[in-house]
Design a protein around this motif. Structure first.
Motif, PDB file in Angstrom:
ATOM      1  N   SER A   5       0.612  -1.052  -0.501  1.00  0.00           N
ATOM      2  CA  SER A   5      -0.045   0.124   0.041  1.00  0.00           C
ATOM      3  C   SER A   5       0.653   1.846  -0.192  1.00  0.00           C
ATOM      4  O   SER A   5       0.116   2.519   0.193  1.00  0.00           O
ATOM      5  CB  SER A   5      -1.059   0.073   1.295  1.00  0.00           C
ATOM      6  N   GLU A   6       2.448   1.070  -0.487  1.00  0.00           N
ATOM      7  CA  GLU A   6       3.243   2.366  -0.322  1.00  0.00           C
ATOM      8  C   GLU A   6       4.067   2.356  -0.895  1.00  0.00           C
ATOM      9  O   GLU A   6       4.821   3.018  -1.085  1.00  0.00           O
ATOM     10  CB  GLU A   6       4.050   2.177   1.583  1.00  0.00           C
ATOM     11  N   VAL A   7       3.194   1.471  -2.026  1.00  0.00           N
ATOM     12  CA  VAL A   7       4.994   1.462  -3.191  1.00  0.00           C
ATOM     13  C   VAL A   7       4.673   2.399  -3.851  1.00  0.00           C
ATOM     14  O   VAL A   7       3.479   3.458  -4.228  1.00  0.00           O
ATOM     15  CB  VAL A   7       4.118   0.794  -4.157  1.00  0.00           C
ATOM     16  N   ASN A  32     -10.239  -0.422  -1.373  1.00  0.00           N
ATOM     17  CA  ASN A  32      -8.880  -0.294  -0.929  1.00  0.00           C
ATOM     18  C   ASN A  32      -7.609  -0.361  -1.971  1.00  0.00           C
ATOM     19  O   ASN A  32      -7.857   0.385  -3.418  1.00  0.00           O
ATOM     20  CB  ASN A  32      -9.004  -1.203  -0.275  1.00  0.00           C
ATOM     21  N   ARG A  33      -6.558  -0.553  -1.464  1.00  0.00           N
ATOM     22  CA  ARG A  33      -5.323  -0.690  -1.678  1.00  0.00           C
ATOM     23  C   ARG A  33      -4.136  -1.999  -2.261  1.00  0.00           C
ATOM     24  O   ARG A  33      -4.409  -2.066  -1.371  1.00  0.00           O
ATOM     25  CB  ARG A  33      -4.527   0.683  -2.106  1.00  0.00           C
ATOM     26  N   ASP A  34      -4.371  -2.366  -3.802  1.00  0.00           N
ATOM     27  CA  ASP A  34      -3.239  -3.337  -3.712  1.00  0.00           C
ATOM     28  C   ASP A  34      -2.428  -3.065  -4.885  1.00  0.00           C
ATOM     29  O   ASP A  34      -2.687  -3.065  -6.255  1.00  0.00           O
ATOM     30  CB  ASP A  34      -3.631  -4.699  -4.313  1.00  0.00           C
ATOM     31  N   ASN A  35      -0.707  -2.412  -4.110  1.00  0.00           N
ATOM     32  CA  ASN A  35      -0.133  -1.801  -4.857  1.00  0.00           C
ATOM     33  C   ASN A  35      -0.117  -0.623  -5.754  1.00  0.00           C
ATOM     34  O   ASN A  35      -1.322   0.440  -4.755  1.00  0.00           O
ATOM     35  CB  ASN A  35       0.632  -3.091  -6.132  1.00  0.00           C
ATOM     36  N   ASN A  36      -0.512   0.002  -7.130  1.00  0.00           N
ATOM     37  CA  ASN A  36      -0.651   1.205  -8.128  1.00  0.00           C
ATOM     38  C   ASN A  36      -2.020   0.482  -8.684  1.00  0.00           C
ATOM     39  O   ASN A  36      -2.337   1.325  -9.181  1.00  0.00           O
ATOM     40  CB  ASN A  36       0.193   0.893  -8.864  1.00  0.00           C
TER      41      ASN A  36
END
Length: 314
Positions: A5-7, A32-36
């Motif tokens: 989540s911080e890439v 939500n977020r998964d990578n970009n």
């Protein structure tokens, strides 16, 4: 190992706004977020959406969005819209991809100059009045012609679709008080406003500096969206209302989305904005140097411009 989540986003890889997906509506789900990528989850499962290719995300009732998702949306310049029931209200937008102030300055130069502002307003109206010369029309004359034009458009669409029509009636505080076609028109306009707001902010223009409209934080959004209502939101609303048991939210938004694709609206809106504001259609600026304004030129920031001690500048 970095948290997915911080890439970090490589901003030069972002899609130009005219190449992005116009808008995506989400309700009763978790974002939500998964990578970009954005993940959108509900009882049916999860879907992955490439955030860098999205212009606007509309968040309807029952939606929850995580901090990681908002950080991604803000970083890639996606307009985020928290909406009320049926997508009527617009609450916020993310940080735009363009970092240069050049388009905002060009827009301000037009809005703050009476003759240039009137000339721009005439050009906006001329885009709607294809067969009329409005080069000498006053603002009151332009508004009168626009009112007559809209009455004809509504009547024509009602005749084409067989939808009963009396007049445009809209209560911003009571969406359900309107008849079916008025609810459909309100929902279609809200979706179109979201697209226009996304494009305006992505290019670095100022949503509140309207040419025709004035006094609201989205004045320029209404200016630009009005250019396309006759081709996009109004036909979409009447087409939806002509279907039995239509939904004034989802059915209308789908038809607006299809019209946006059919008319290649994102690309057209970008071209029209640059033409109206007399700006050049340049690649989005992702890394811009911060400068200081001076009377005759701009000068570098990040420098202590104090005169050396003991030097008399009088």
């Amino acid at each position: 190992m970095a948290n997915p989540s911080e890439v970090p986003i490589v901003r030069k890889e972002l899609a130009r706004v005219d190449k992005r997906i116009s808008f995506l509506y989400v309700e009763r789900a978790v974002v939500n977020r998964d990578n970009n990528a954005l993940t959108i989850s509900d009882q049916r499962g999860s879907a992955y959406v490439p955030a860098t290719a999205l212009a606007a995300l509309l968040l309807g009732p029952g939606t929850r969005v995580t901090y990681a998702a908002m950080a991604l949306l803000g970083d890639v310049g996606v307009s985020v819209v928290w909406t009320g029931e049926k997508g009527v209200r617009y609450y916020a937008h993310g940080r735009p991809p363009a970092k240069s102030s050049r388009n905002a300055e060009a827009q301000a130069a037009i809005v703050s100059h009476q003759r240039r502002r009137l000339a721009c307003a005439r050009e906006m109206y001329s885009m709607r009045f294809a067969d009329e010369d409005v080069s000498d029309a006053s603002m009151s004359q332009l508004r009168g012609r626009e009112g007559a034009r809209m009455k004809k458009i509504y009547a024509k669409e009602a005749e084409r679709t067989g939808v009963p029509w009396t007049r445009r009636s809209y209560d911003p505080n009571d969406f359900d008080s309107g008849d079916p076609i008025n609810r459909a028109l309100t929902s279609a306009s809200a979706a179109l406003y979201g697209v226009a707001h996304a494009v305006i902010t992505a290019l670095g223009f100022v949503p509140s500096l309207g040419v025709i409209h004035n006094g609201t934080d989205r004045a320029f959004v209404y200016d630009i969206a009005d250019l396309y209502k006759a081709d996009i939101s109004i036909p979409a609303a009447f087409d939806a209302a002509a279907e039995a048991g239509f939904d004034a939210g989802s059915d209308v938004r789908r038809r607006v989305r299809d019209k946006v694709v059919e008319f290649r609206l994102m690309e057209k809106m970008v071209r029209d904005l640059h033409r109206l504001m007399r700006t050049e259609e340049q690649p989005d600026a992702f890394d811009v140097e911060l400068m200081l304004w001076n009377e005759l030129e701009v000068i570098s920031s990040g420098i202590n411009w104090a005169e050396p001690e003991g030097v008399d500048t009088t």
